[in-house]
Scaffold this active site. Structure first.
Site, mmCIF file in Angstrom:
data_model
loop_
_atom_site.group_PDB
_atom_site.id
_atom_site.type_symbol
_atom_site.label_atom_id
_atom_site.label_comp_id
_atom_site.label_asym_id
_atom_site.label_seq_id
_atom_site.Cartn_x
_atom_site.Cartn_y
_atom_site.Cartn_z
ATOM 1 N N ARG A 126 -66.641 -66.534 31.297
ATOM 2 C CA ARG A 126 -67.517 -65.517 30.768
ATOM 3 C C ARG A 126 -68.067 -64.895 30.178
ATOM 4 O O ARG A 126 -68.962 -64.860 31.915
ATOM 5 C CB ARG A 126 -68.196 -66.787 28.891
ATOM 6 C CG ARG A 126 -67.329 -67.666 28.454
ATOM 7 C CD ARG A 126 -66.685 -66.558 27.190
ATOM 8 N NE ARG A 126 -65.896 -67.362 26.524
ATOM 9 C CZ ARG A 126 -64.544 -67.838 26.398
ATOM 10 N NH1 ARG A 126 -63.782 -67.514 27.566
ATOM 11 N NH2 ARG A 126 -64.325 -68.684 25.934
ATOM 12 N N HIS A 131 -61.004 -59.505 29.437
ATOM 13 C CA HIS A 131 -59.984 -60.775 28.997
ATOM 14 C C HIS A 131 -59.191 -61.182 28.403
ATOM 15 O O HIS A 131 -58.746 -61.219 27.651
ATOM 16 C CB HIS A 131 -61.800 -61.053 27.859
ATOM 17 C CG HIS A 131 -61.705 -62.428 27.204
ATOM 18 N ND1 HIS A 131 -63.225 -62.625 26.809
ATOM 19 C CD2 HIS A 131 -61.465 -63.835 27.888
ATOM 20 C CE1 HIS A 131 -62.579 -64.530 26.760
ATOM 21 N NE2 HIS A 131 -61.717 -64.408 27.623
HETATM 22 P P1 NDP Z 1 -63.625 -77.836 32.090
HETATM 23 O O1 NDP Z 1 -64.262 -77.660 31.088
HETATM 24 O O2 NDP Z 1 -62.112 -78.168 32.463
HETATM 25 O O3 NDP Z 1 -64.049 -77.482 33.638
HETATM 26 C C1 NDP Z 1 -65.048 -76.878 33.201
HETATM 27 C C2 NDP Z 1 -66.456 -76.758 34.945
HETATM 28 O O4 NDP Z 1 -67.442 -75.989 34.655
HETATM 29 C C3 NDP Z 1 -66.357 -78.883 35.126
HETATM 30 O O5 NDP Z 1 -65.609 -78.859 36.406
HETATM 31 C C4 NDP Z 1 -67.787 -78.201 35.588
HETATM 32 O O6 NDP Z 1 -68.434 -79.448 35.552
HETATM 33 C C5 NDP Z 1 -68.196 -77.037 35.217
HETATM 34 N N1 NDP Z 1 -69.786 -76.803 34.701
HETATM 35 C C6 NDP Z 1 -70.140 -76.822 33.422
HETATM 36 N N2 NDP Z 1 -71.119 -76.728 33.345
HETATM 37 C C7 NDP Z 1 -71.909 -76.652 34.647
HETATM 38 C C8 NDP Z 1 -72.427 -76.534 35.036
HETATM 39 N N3 NDP Z 1 -73.805 -76.089 34.116
HETATM 40 N N4 NDP Z 1 -73.378 -76.395 36.634
HETATM 41 C C9 NDP Z 1 -72.465 -76.858 37.081
HETATM 42 N N5 NDP Z 1 -70.794 -76.365 37.368
HETATM 43 C C10 NDP Z 1 -70.424 -76.751 35.644
HETATM 44 O O7 NDP Z 1 -63.144 -75.817 31.998
HETATM 45 P P2 NDP Z 1 -61.923 -74.647 31.918
HETATM 46 O O8 NDP Z 1 -61.258 -75.336 33.495
HETATM 47 O O9 NDP Z 1 -60.425 -75.465 30.928
HETATM 48 O O10 NDP Z 1 -62.383 -73.181 31.549
HETATM 49 C C11 NDP Z 1 -63.187 -73.175 32.301
HETATM 50 C C12 NDP Z 1 -63.793 -71.562 31.236
HETATM 51 O O11 NDP Z 1 -62.638 -71.052 31.397
HETATM 52 C C13 NDP Z 1 -63.770 -71.511 29.855
HETATM 53 O O12 NDP Z 1 -64.891 -72.309 29.315
HETATM 54 C C14 NDP Z 1 -63.377 -70.861 29.435
HETATM 55 O O13 NDP Z 1 -65.336 -69.680 29.277
HETATM 56 C C15 NDP Z 1 -63.077 -69.467 30.760
HETATM 57 N N6 NDP Z 1 -61.858 -69.507 30.523
HETATM 58 C C16 NDP Z 1 -61.383 -67.848 30.412
HETATM 59 C C17 NDP Z 1 -60.320 -67.367 29.910
HETATM 60 C C18 NDP Z 1 -60.171 -65.889 30.103
HETATM 61 O O14 NDP Z 1 -58.934 -65.188 30.207
HETATM 62 N N7 NDP Z 1 -60.984 -65.538 30.721
HETATM 63 C C19 NDP Z 1 -58.931 -68.383 29.217
HETATM 64 C C20 NDP Z 1 -59.165 -69.255 29.500
HETATM 65 C C21 NDP Z 1 -60.799 -70.721 29.729
HETATM 66 P P3 NDP Z 1 -67.831 -81.035 35.877
HETATM 67 O O15 NDP Z 1 -66.067 -81.138 36.426
HETATM 68 O O16 NDP Z 1 -69.121 -81.595 36.266
HETATM 69 O O17 NDP Z 1 -67.779 -81.438 34.480
HETATM 70 C C1 OXD Z 2 -60.399 -69.298 26.408
HETATM 71 C C2 OXD Z 2 -60.298 -67.840 25.848
HETATM 72 O O1 OXD Z 2 -60.977 -69.758 26.102
HETATM 73 O O2 OXD Z 2 -59.327 -67.319 25.903
HETATM 74 O O3 OXD Z 2 -59.739 -69.772 26.080
HETATM 75 O O4 OXD Z 2 -61.132 -67.122 26.542
#
Ligand code: NDP
Ligand code: OXD
Length: 317
Positions: A232, A280
């Protein structure tokens, strides 16, 4: 014979893109109300949302669950009237595949010096720079969740050394895992190419700042450190990224997400010679792949079965 639709209706409340395809697909199995119609309809039991207008969901007296059309749910938490019902986010092979492709593409382009060769071609220069092998390059993934793990797997298969950083301790074969505040510095110190796949929460706001970039490994065969952010935009401080690019802390960056989207025309990131910008677009939610599993979950919920891919409201992701 067409099956009778369940009585619980769906509110479709999305902004920023056309709801047309979602409407068509969801309507094939449920009655769908397109926001802003019927704002307090007691027959609406599910909401499918993306950046919904604030306070519309709190008006629904019988809402059972909210479905985000994206994997990220930060867009929901800006709503001061977010009802206390379960929130389901997207976890889907199709979205994961797109993100994995994006990460592999950007890592390989930085690793194989794409920018350098494009500049050489423009000047018709025939010169082969030193190329370290992938196993001497370490990619660190911030966020070892669904998308981070899939990306790690793809990078491992390409031969890179992979580190992962998460909130809670995690394990993954072949990946050096770090967690929490204490794990951040050792994780960064062992990373040449930083890939950010974190969710945006109060704890991750502005986390990709100068002090984080400063701790990356620069003394490596690639001649510097690299940043790829597809999580993000508000995870990053763009002024710090520009400073890091300009003083050599960072060699190059690939950015798919920005503090403000669309990226303002005045942003120096657009024209920076060492920044690669995508709008994005790393992993777009495709309704053709996501609507049916969403409808299946609604049916399961009606039968009293538990919902999958639930958001932890306290953690914010
Ligand atoms: P998940 O919830 O599966 O994974 C999130 C990861 O981030 C986990 O490993 C989590 O730790 C870690 N995390 C969260 N908070 C913290 C913190 N404070 N410190 C350290 N690690 C942290 O999410 P996804 O993998 O499915 O998606 C990740 C992000 O990708 C989405 O939230 C979205 O913002 C972004 N995204 C962007 C897209 C784009 O087109 N650019 C498309 C889709 C998603 P833990 O394992 O310990 O829970
Ligand atoms: C998502 C994105 O969060 O598209 O899926 O950014």
């Amino acid at each position: 014979m067409t099956a009778r639709k369940p009585s619980g209706k769906v509110l479709l409340a999305v902004t920023g893109f056309s709801p047309h395809q979602w409407m068509e697909l969801l309507s094939s199995r449920r009655h769908v109300v397109l926001e802003p119609a019927a704002p307090d309809d007691p027959t609406i039991e599910y909401a499918v949302v993306w950046k919904q207008r604030p306070r519309i969901l709190e008006k629904l007296p019988n809402l059972k669950a909210i479905f985000s059309v994206g994997a990220g749910v930060d867009h929901l938490f800006t709503d001061p009237g977010l009802p206390q019902v379960p929130i389901v986010r997207v976890v889907a092979d199709n979205l994961t595949q797109y993100m994995t492709e994006y990460v592999a593409w950007r890592v390989l382009d930085h690793h194989r010096q794409g920018r350098h060769y494009r500049a050489q071609q423009a000047k018709q220069v025939w010169h082969e720079p030193f190329q370290p092998p992938a196993n001497e390059v370490s990619v660190g993934i911030m966020g070892l969740g669904n998308l981070g793990r899939a990306s790690a797997k793809a990078l491992l298969s390409l031969g890179f050394a992979v580190n992962g950083w998460s909130r809670k301790p995690q394990q993954m074969d072949g990946v050096r895992c770090f967690d929490g505040e204490a794990g951040l510095t050792p994780f960064l110190n062992a990373t040449d190419i930083l890939v950010v796949l974190l969710p945006y929460t109060p704890a991750t706001h502005g986390i990709v700042d100068y002090s984080v970039l400063r701790r990356l490994r620069r003394d490596n065969g690639l001649g510097g450190a690299f940043l790829i952010n597809a999580g993000r935009g508000k995870l990053q401080k763009e002024a710090d990224i520009l400073r890091a690019l300009d003083d050599g802390t960072l060699k190059e960056a690939s950015l798919d997400v920005f503090e403000q989207e669309p990226l303002p025309t005045a942003s120096p990131l657009w024209g920076h010679p060492r920044v690669f910008v995508t709008p994005h677009a790393a992993a777009t939610s495709d309704p053709a792949h996501l609507a049916a599993p969403m409808l299946d979950q609604m049916d399961a919920c009606d039968r009293g079965e538990p919902l999958r891919n639930l958001v932890d409201r306290d953690a914010g992701y």
